[in-house]
Each structure stands twice: as C-alpha cells, then as structure tokens.
Design a protein around this motif. Structure first.
Motif, PDB file in Angstrom:
ATOM      1  N   GLU A 177      -6.146 -41.401 -28.554  1.00  0.00           N
ATOM      2  CA  GLU A 177      -6.266 -40.270 -29.480  1.00  0.00           C
ATOM      3  C   GLU A 177      -6.092 -38.946 -28.740  1.00  0.00           C
ATOM      4  OE1 GLU A 177      -9.612 -38.132 -32.384  1.00  0.00           O
ATOM      5  OE2 GLU A 177     -10.138 -39.915 -31.235  1.00  0.00           O
ATOM      6  N   GLN A 178      -6.731 -38.815 -27.605  1.00  0.00           N
ATOM      7  CA  GLN A 178      -6.675 -37.544 -26.869  1.00  0.00           C
ATOM      8  C   GLN A 178      -5.302 -37.262 -26.288  1.00  0.00           C
ATOM      9  OE1 GLN A 178      -9.934 -38.043 -24.089  1.00  0.00           O
ATOM     10  NE2 GLN A 178     -11.412 -37.156 -25.516  1.00  0.00           N
ATOM     11  N   ALA A 227       8.295 -36.311 -31.853  1.00  0.00           N
ATOM     12  CA  ALA A 227       8.937 -36.708 -33.106  1.00  0.00           C
ATOM     13  C   ALA A 227       8.935 -38.220 -33.244  1.00  0.00           C
ATOM     14  CB  ALA A 227      10.377 -36.180 -33.139  1.00  0.00           C
ATOM     15  N   GLY A 228       9.118 -38.683 -34.471  1.00  0.00           N
ATOM     16  CA  GLY A 228       9.298 -40.101 -34.727  1.00  0.00           C
ATOM     17  C   GLY A 228       8.008 -40.844 -34.976  1.00  0.00           C
ATOM     18  N   GLN A 229       8.153 -42.099 -35.387  1.00  0.00           N
ATOM     19  CA  GLN A 229       6.993 -42.956 -35.619  1.00  0.00           C
ATOM     20  C   GLN A 229       7.406 -44.408 -35.459  1.00  0.00           C
ATOM     21  OE1 GLN A 229       6.177 -42.034 -39.849  1.00  0.00           O
ATOM     22  NE2 GLN A 229       6.602 -44.185 -40.290  1.00  0.00           N
ATOM     23  N   VAL A 285       3.654 -39.157 -26.459  1.00  0.00           N
ATOM     24  CA  VAL A 285       4.664 -39.512 -27.460  1.00  0.00           C
ATOM     25  C   VAL A 285       4.307 -40.847 -28.104  1.00  0.00           C
ATOM     26  CG1 VAL A 285       7.089 -40.178 -27.785  1.00  0.00           C
ATOM     27  CG2 VAL A 285       6.501 -38.165 -26.395  1.00  0.00           C
ATOM     28  N   VAL A 286       3.934 -41.817 -27.279  1.00  0.00           N
ATOM     29  CA  VAL A 286       3.523 -43.124 -27.810  1.00  0.00           C
ATOM     30  C   VAL A 286       2.358 -42.954 -28.775  1.00  0.00           C
ATOM     31  CG1 VAL A 286       2.506 -45.352 -27.206  1.00  0.00           C
ATOM     32  CG2 VAL A 286       4.364 -44.405 -25.810  1.00  0.00           C
ATOM     33  N   SER A 287       1.375 -42.150 -28.400  1.00  0.00           N
ATOM     34  CA  SER A 287       0.207 -41.932 -29.244  1.00  0.00           C
ATOM     35  C   SER A 287       0.608 -41.343 -30.594  1.00  0.00           C
ATOM     36  CB  SER A 287      -0.769 -40.991 -28.545  1.00  0.00           C
ATOM     37  OG  SER A 287      -1.832 -40.621 -29.405  1.00  0.00           O
ATOM     38  N   ALA A 288       1.435 -40.316 -30.586  1.00  0.00           N
ATOM     39  CA  ALA A 288       1.835 -39.673 -31.840  1.00  0.00           C
ATOM     40  C   ALA A 288       2.581 -40.644 -32.744  1.00  0.00           C
ATOM     41  CB  ALA A 288       2.703 -38.448 -31.545  1.00  0.00           C
ATOM     42  N   ARG A 289       3.499 -41.387 -32.186  1.00  0.00           N
ATOM     43  CA  ARG A 289       4.278 -42.333 -32.989  1.00  0.00           C
ATOM     44  C   ARG A 289       3.400 -43.471 -33.512  1.00  0.00           C
ATOM     45  NH1 ARG A 289       9.716 -42.317 -29.083  1.00  0.00           N
ATOM     46  NH2 ARG A 289      10.421 -40.253 -29.791  1.00  0.00           N
ATOM     47  N   HIS A 330       0.005 -43.262 -34.150  1.00  0.00           N
ATOM     48  CA  HIS A 330      -0.845 -42.738 -35.209  1.00  0.00           C
ATOM     49  C   HIS A 330      -0.064 -42.585 -36.515  1.00  0.00           C
ATOM     50  CE1 HIS A 330      -3.673 -41.741 -31.961  1.00  0.00           C
ATOM     51  NE2 HIS A 330      -4.585 -41.544 -32.902  1.00  0.00           N
ATOM     52  N   ARG A 331       1.162 -42.099 -36.427  1.00  0.00           N
ATOM     53  CA  ARG A 331       1.965 -41.930 -37.644  1.00  0.00           C
ATOM     54  C   ARG A 331       2.275 -43.273 -38.291  1.00  0.00           C
ATOM     55  NH1 ARG A 331       5.415 -38.121 -34.337  1.00  0.00           N
ATOM     56  NH2 ARG A 331       4.330 -36.109 -34.499  1.00  0.00           N
TER      57      ARG A 331
END
Length: 226
Positions: free
Chosen positions: A126-127, A134-136, A167-171, A173-174
């Motif tokens: 999360e942190q 970008a992306g998911q 980047v891995v985290s953002a994709r 979570h999305r």
C-alpha cells in the motif's frame, strides 16, 4: 438485502475452510457466499504468513510455472522443497484470503519477503503506491471464483521488465477496484469490510467507483474494518 465484499487475511468459513476473500449476499440474519478468491496455498502453513515469499513462490508456480517461480525465489534453499509439498493439504493448506494475495504480490515485487508482524507485506505494498503510474492488472471472473493467475503473470512480467514496486502496487490496487465493480450484483446495497479495507487507497477508490456505478455503499466507521 445487501452484498458484502469481505476481504481479510484469514478466517474460517462455514465450510471449515480458510476464507478471507469473499462476496457475500444476504441480510443481517443470514448471508451466503456467492463468489470468492481462488485458493492460494500456504506452503508450510502459518510460516507462509510470516514469510510472504512462500506465497509469492506458490503463486508464480501456479501462474507461470516452476521455472519462473524458482527464477524469482530459487535462492531460498527450501524453495524447491516447498513447491514439492504445495499440493499436500496438511503441509500447504489453501486460503482464499485477499490479504494473502497482497502478501504474494508484495513478495514478487521485492517488498517484505519476510514479515516482522501480521500485515507488514500488505502495508508495504500500500505504501509503495505510485500515484503517477498508469495501467492496471486484471483478475478473471470465472463463475463464482476470482482467478488471480492472470494478474500474477502480469506482475511477474512487470518486475522482470524493471517496473518499480510503486507501479506494481498501483496496477494491483486498480485491479481490485475493477473487480468490485465487475463482480457487484445489480440493484444491491454494497458493504465493504474486513481488514484489507483498512487500506485507504483501496477503500477510497472502491467507494468512488461503486458510486459512479450507481451503488449505495457502506464501510466501517464506528468499529475497525478488521
């Protein structure tokens, strides 16, 4: 009636199995499971919670094959042995806990291979969230099961291509936000609860996406989500 996305690390379901990644439907008097996360095996049992790399190892072996799993975690002397016991229920019980998927992805992304406390890997993931990424990724919905293998394949690809943990985290979570919208049953109130929804990135984005889809949503306010 209401439907609930109840996501946690682990808890016993009414069938005696380890739950924690559920979609429930019902009332205050009775609710039943309508969908759940595909089982993740815990090689070595509770040791896999303390050492998330074991979950990453198993997830990669299922999604990408043994060679890829060992390419990521083969420096661990017990890695090959753990893969050999992965289909032994006594030595590697299954869990559909969403928190365990967080652990696996965090470990594959290079975060927290060994945890000092419960939930450390999920917190690290999360942190790491990169707002500018970008992306998911995507989870496949197959009947009443959410299949994490396509997502893990994409995580492995990104890590091999040098993408950051942020980047891995953002994709990741999305992907979970997208899952709630795609899996939500029409016309039902939605409840978001369980320890995983202490994750602010996930909770806020799920609420926004569900409201945009016309749903009424409720989340914990007076007591913790866990």
């Amino acid at each position: 009636r209401a439907q609930g996305f109840i996501w946690d690390g682990s808890g016993y379901g009414d069938d005696g199995a380890i739950w924690g990644g559920e979609q429930l439907l019902g009332t205050a008097a009775h609710a039943g499971r309508v969908a759940h996360l595909r089982l993740l095996k815990l090689p070595g049992g509770d040791a896999a919670v303390r050492e998330p790399w074991r979950l990453g190892l198993y997830a990669l072996s299922e999604a990408c094959g043994t060679d890829t799993a060992l390419a990521f975690f083969g420096d661990r002397p017990e890695a090959a042995m753990l893969l050999s016991i992965a289909h032994n229920q006594a030595l590697a019980p299954g869990s559909c806990g969403m928190g365990r998927l967080f652990d696996a992805v965090a470990a594959i992304a290079g975060l927290c291979p060994v945890a000092r406390y419960e939930g450390e890997a999920a917190i690290a993931l999360e942190q790491a969230f990169d707002e500018g990424a970008a992306g998911q990724y995507g989870l496949e919905i197959s009947g009443g099961e959410w299949d994490w293998r396509p997502l893990v394949r994409e995580v492995a690809r990104d890590v091999r291509n040098g993408e950051s943990a942020g980047v891995v985290s953002a994709r990741f979570h999305r992907a979970l936000v997208d899952l709630t919208v795609r899996a939500a049953l029409p016309g039902e109130i939605i409840v978001l609860s369980g320890g995983v929804f202490q994750n602010a990135h996930l909770l806020e984005r799920c609420i926004a996406a569900l409201r945009a889809g016309g749903y009424r949503e409720f989340a914990n306010e007076r007591v913790p989500a866990g």
